[in-house]
Motif scaffolding. Sequence first.
Motif, PDB file in Angstrom:
ATOM      1  N   ARG A 115       1.734  -1.676   5.678  1.00 23.11           N
ATOM      2  CA  ARG A 115       2.953  -1.647   4.864  1.00 23.11           C
ATOM      3  C   ARG A 115       2.812  -2.530   3.628  1.00 23.11           C
ATOM      4  O   ARG A 115       3.281  -2.162   2.539  1.00 23.11           O
ATOM      5  CB  ARG A 115       4.149  -2.104   5.699  1.00 23.11           C
ATOM      6  CG  ARG A 115       4.527  -1.154   6.828  1.00 23.11           C
ATOM      7  CD  ARG A 115       5.775  -1.640   7.554  1.00 23.11           C
ATOM      8  NE  ARG A 115       6.064  -0.824   8.719  1.00 23.11           N
ATOM      9  CZ  ARG A 115       7.116  -1.004   9.519  1.00 23.11           C
ATOM     10  NH1 ARG A 115       7.981  -1.991   9.263  1.00 23.11           N
ATOM     11  NH2 ARG A 115       7.313  -0.215  10.562  1.00 23.11           N
ATOM     12  N   ALA A 116       2.201  -3.688   3.808  1.00 30.23           N
ATOM     13  CA  ALA A 116       1.997  -4.576   2.654  1.00 30.23           C
ATOM     14  C   ALA A 116       1.129  -3.899   1.611  1.00 30.23           C
ATOM     15  O   ALA A 116       1.421  -3.950   0.403  1.00 30.23           O
ATOM     16  CB  ALA A 116       1.382  -5.896   3.107  1.00 30.23           C
ATOM     17  N   LEU A 117       0.050  -3.259   2.050  1.00 27.67           N
ATOM     18  CA  LEU A 117      -0.836  -2.585   1.101  1.00 27.67           C
ATOM     19  C   LEU A 117      -0.099  -1.470   0.362  1.00 27.67           C
ATOM     20  O   LEU A 117      -0.232  -1.322  -0.861  1.00 27.67           O
ATOM     21  CB  LEU A 117      -2.056  -2.023   1.826  1.00 27.67           C
ATOM     22  CG  LEU A 117      -3.111  -1.427   0.890  1.00 27.67           C
ATOM     23  CD1 LEU A 117      -3.967  -2.525   0.279  1.00 27.67           C
ATOM     24  CD2 LEU A 117      -3.987  -0.418   1.606  1.00 27.67           C
ATOM     25  N   CYS A 118       0.680  -0.690   1.103  1.00 33.60           N
ATOM     26  CA  CYS A 118       1.409   0.425   0.487  1.00 33.60           C
ATOM     27  C   CYS A 118       2.479  -0.055  -0.482  1.00 33.60           C
ATOM     28  O   CYS A 118       2.925   0.707  -1.346  1.00 33.60           O
ATOM     29  CB  CYS A 118       2.032   1.305   1.571  1.00 33.60           C
ATOM     30  SG  CYS A 118       0.831   2.232   2.561  1.00 33.60           S
ATOM     31  N   GLY A 119       2.892  -1.310  -0.366  1.00 32.13           N
ATOM     32  CA  GLY A 119       3.910  -1.844  -1.258  1.00 32.13           C
ATOM     33  C   GLY A 119       3.388  -2.414  -2.558  1.00 32.13           C
ATOM     34  O   GLY A 119       4.173  -2.856  -3.406  1.00 32.13           O
ATOM     35  N   LEU A 120       2.067  -2.423  -2.744  1.00 38.77           N
ATOM     36  CA  LEU A 120       1.508  -2.962  -3.982  1.00 38.77           C
ATOM     37  C   LEU A 120       1.926  -2.121  -5.186  1.00 38.77           C
ATOM     38  O   LEU A 120       2.080  -0.905  -5.075  1.00 38.77           O
ATOM     39  CB  LEU A 120      -0.028  -2.985  -3.897  1.00 38.77           C
ATOM     40  CG  LEU A 120      -0.648  -4.081  -3.033  1.00 38.77           C
ATOM     41  CD1 LEU A 120      -2.132  -3.820  -2.826  1.00 38.77           C
ATOM     42  CD2 LEU A 120      -0.429  -5.457  -3.661  1.00 38.77           C
ATOM     43  N   PRO A 121       2.084  -2.744  -6.342  1.00 45.81           N
ATOM     44  CA  PRO A 121       2.480  -1.998  -7.540  1.00 45.81           C
ATOM     45  C   PRO A 121       1.347  -1.179  -8.148  1.00 45.81           C
ATOM     46  O   PRO A 121       1.571  -0.436  -9.091  1.00 45.81           O
ATOM     47  CB  PRO A 121       2.929  -3.104  -8.500  1.00 45.81           C
ATOM     48  CG  PRO A 121       2.146  -4.305  -8.080  1.00 45.81           C
ATOM     49  CD  PRO A 121       2.026  -4.194  -6.587  1.00 45.81           C
ATOM     50  N   LEU A 122       0.136  -1.316  -7.641  1.00 45.50           N
ATOM     51  CA  LEU A 122      -0.999  -0.516  -8.103  1.00 45.50           C
ATOM     52  C   LEU A 122      -1.761  -0.039  -6.872  1.00 45.50           C
ATOM     53  O   LEU A 122      -1.739  -0.681  -5.826  1.00 45.50           O
ATOM     54  CB  LEU A 122      -1.911  -1.295  -9.046  1.00 45.50           C
ATOM     55  CG  LEU A 122      -2.713  -2.477  -8.513  1.00 45.50           C
ATOM     56  CD1 LEU A 122      -3.711  -2.935  -9.565  1.00 45.50           C
ATOM     57  CD2 LEU A 122      -1.823  -3.663  -8.128  1.00 45.50           C
ATOM     58  N   ARG A 123      -2.424   1.098  -6.995  1.00 46.25           N
ATOM     59  CA  ARG A 123      -3.107   1.708  -5.860  1.00 46.25           C
ATOM     60  C   ARG A 123      -4.554   1.236  -5.795  1.00 46.25           C
ATOM     61  O   ARG A 123      -5.359   1.567  -6.667  1.00 46.25           O
ATOM     62  CB  ARG A 123      -3.074   3.235  -5.981  1.00 46.25           C
ATOM     63  CG  ARG A 123      -3.801   3.989  -4.861  1.00 46.25           C
ATOM     64  CD  ARG A 123      -3.133   3.802  -3.519  1.00 46.25           C
ATOM     65  NE  ARG A 123      -1.794   4.311  -3.489  1.00 46.25           N
ATOM     66  CZ  ARG A 123      -1.471   5.582  -3.179  1.00 46.25           C
ATOM     67  NH1 ARG A 123      -2.427   6.450  -2.897  1.00 46.25           N
ATOM     68  NH2 ARG A 123      -0.213   5.962  -3.160  1.00 46.25           N
ATOM     69  N   PRO A 124      -4.914   0.453  -4.769  1.00 45.41           N
ATOM     70  CA  PRO A 124      -6.301   0.004  -4.653  1.00 45.41           C
ATOM     71  C   PRO A 124      -7.233   1.125  -4.211  1.00 45.41           C
ATOM     72  O   PRO A 124      -6.807   2.091  -3.577  1.00 45.41           O
ATOM     73  CB  PRO A 124      -6.216  -1.095  -3.596  1.00 45.41           C
ATOM     74  CG  PRO A 124      -5.018  -0.749  -2.782  1.00 45.41           C
ATOM     75  CD  PRO A 124      -4.054  -0.099  -3.724  1.00 45.41           C
ATOM     76  N   LYS A 125      -8.498   0.995  -4.550  1.00 40.36           N
ATOM     77  CA  LYS A 125      -9.508   1.934  -4.077  1.00 40.36           C
ATOM     78  C   LYS A 125     -10.227   1.403  -2.837  1.00 40.36           C
ATOM     79  O   LYS A 125     -10.891   2.162  -2.137  1.00 40.36           O
ATOM     80  CB  LYS A 125     -10.521   2.221  -5.184  1.00 40.36           C
ATOM     81  CG  LYS A 125      -9.949   3.058  -6.320  1.00 40.36           C
ATOM     82  CD  LYS A 125     -11.040   3.493  -7.276  1.00 40.36           C
ATOM     83  CE  LYS A 125     -10.471   4.397  -8.374  1.00 40.36           C
ATOM     84  NZ  LYS A 125     -11.535   4.833  -9.327  1.00 40.36           N
ATOM     85  N   LEU A 126     -10.100   0.089  -2.594  1.00 41.73           N
ATOM     86  CA  LEU A 126     -10.696  -0.515  -1.416  1.00 41.73           C
ATOM     87  C   LEU A 126      -9.770  -1.619  -0.918  1.00 41.73           C
ATOM     88  O   LEU A 126      -9.258  -2.408  -1.711  1.00 41.73           O
ATOM     89  CB  LEU A 126     -12.072  -1.108  -1.742  1.00 41.73           C
ATOM     90  CG  LEU A 126     -12.780  -1.868  -0.615  1.00 41.73           C
ATOM     91  CD1 LEU A 126     -13.116  -0.943   0.556  1.00 41.73           C
ATOM     92  CD2 LEU A 126     -14.039  -2.562  -1.133  1.00 41.73           C
ATOM     93  N   ALA A 127      -9.571  -1.647   0.388  1.00 42.23           N
ATOM     94  CA  ALA A 127      -8.759  -2.693   1.010  1.00 42.23           C
ATOM     95  C   ALA A 127      -9.618  -3.470   1.996  1.00 42.23           C
ATOM     96  O   ALA A 127     -10.240  -2.879   2.882  1.00 42.23           O
ATOM     97  CB  ALA A 127      -7.557  -2.087   1.726  1.00 42.23           C
ATOM     98  N   LEU A 128      -9.665  -4.783   1.835  1.00 45.39           N
ATOM     99  CA  LEU A 128     -10.426  -5.659   2.716  1.00 45.39           C
ATOM    100  C   LEU A 128      -9.472  -6.312   3.708  1.00 45.39           C
ATOM    101  O   LEU A 128      -8.519  -6.983   3.298  1.00 45.39           O
ATOM    102  CB  LEU A 128     -11.142  -6.728   1.899  1.00 45.39           C
ATOM    103  CG  LEU A 128     -12.063  -6.239   0.780  1.00 45.39           C
ATOM    104  CD1 LEU A 128     -12.594  -7.426  -0.026  1.00 45.39           C
ATOM    105  CD2 LEU A 128     -13.215  -5.422   1.351  1.00 45.39           C
ATOM    106  N   ALA A 129      -9.725  -6.104   4.993  1.00 44.44           N
ATOM    107  CA  ALA A 129      -8.849  -6.638   6.033  1.00 44.44           C
ATOM    108  C   ALA A 129      -9.545  -7.756   6.787  1.00 44.44           C
ATOM    109  O   ALA A 129     -10.718  -7.627   7.166  1.00 44.44           O
ATOM    110  CB  ALA A 129      -8.439  -5.534   6.998  1.00 44.44           C
ATOM    111  N   ASP A 130      -8.835  -8.840   7.017  1.00 46.49           N
ATOM    112  CA  ASP A 130      -9.391  -9.921   7.813  1.00 46.49           C
ATOM    113  C   ASP A 130      -9.465  -9.491   9.277  1.00 46.49           C
ATOM    114  O   ASP A 130      -8.539  -8.907   9.816  1.00 46.49           O
ATOM    115  CB  ASP A 130      -8.514 -11.162   7.691  1.00 46.49           C
ATOM    116  CG  ASP A 130      -9.068 -12.338   8.472  1.00 46.49           C
ATOM    117  OD1 ASP A 130     -10.277 -12.590   8.382  1.00 46.49           O
ATOM    118  OD2 ASP A 130      -8.288 -12.994   9.188  1.00 46.49           O
ATOM    119  N   GLY A 131     -10.588  -9.770   9.921  1.00 45.39           N
ATOM    120  CA  GLY A 131     -10.712  -9.458  11.331  1.00 45.39           C
ATOM    121  C   GLY A 131     -11.703  -8.349  11.613  1.00 45.39           C
ATOM    122  O   GLY A 131     -12.579  -8.047  10.805  1.00 45.39           O
TER     123      GLY A 131
END
Length: 224
Positions: A115-131
Motif C-alpha cells: 500500500r505504501a508503494l502504491c501511494g507514491l506520487p511517482l511510479r517506480p520501476k523497481l521496489a527494494l524490500a527489506d527482508g
Amino acid sequence: MVRARSDSPLLFEIVEKPDFSVETKAMAAGQWPVAGMDEAGRGPLAGPVTAAAVVLDPENIPEGLDDSKRLTFEQREALFDRILASALGVSMASISAEGIDASNILRASLEAMRRALCGLPLRPKLALADGRDVPPGLPCEGRALVRGDQRSQSIAAASIVAKVMRDRMMADCGRRHVHYGFELHMGYATARHRTAIEIHGPVARLHRTSFAPFRLGVVEVVED
C-alpha cells in the motif's frame, strides 16, 4: 614465532553502512525510479504495523541514513524531516491490530508495504524490500534484500519514516490510554506493558489478540 598484529579491523568490528550502490546499478540498467520499502512494528503486542516507501533524490541524499534501530530518537526525528524535504516521493501506510489479527503479521507487513508503494506520487520501476519476502501485487518489479536497511539507503530511509510515524501513533495512544505507557514501550512486551494488561486487560482494536499472551488464555477485552 610471534605473528605481527594486523591493523585491519576484525570482522565483528565492521559495521555495515547503507549506500546507494544497489540503486545506482538499477539506474544503469534503466530501472528508475527505485523505491525502498520497510516496515516498523512486527513484534509488539499492540498497535499497527506501519510501512513506508521512499524514492530518494540521487543528487540530494540526506547524510546519516541508517537502519532506524541503530539511530537515536533525535537522529530519527532529524532524518525524518530531511527525508520528507528532499526525497522525490514518500508514502506511508499501516495495518491495524484488527487487520493483523484477521490474517497474520507477515501478511499484514507485506500488505502495508504494498500500500505504501502504491501511494507514491511517482511510479517506480523497481521496489527494494527489506527482508526475505517481496510483497505480492506490486505494480513493478520487486527485490528482497536481507538486512536491506543496513545495505540500501532507500530502504534505510523507509525504515526511518516507518519507525517515526509508528512511534508518533503509539505516543498518541499513550495519551488516550494512560494506564499502559504506550509512549514509552511503543506496544512491545515490556514488564510494565504486561503488568498493565494483567491489571486493566487488553484494549479493543489496539491490542493484537492473536498474539501471546492473549491467545494463550481467556482475557476480557476492554472497550475504549
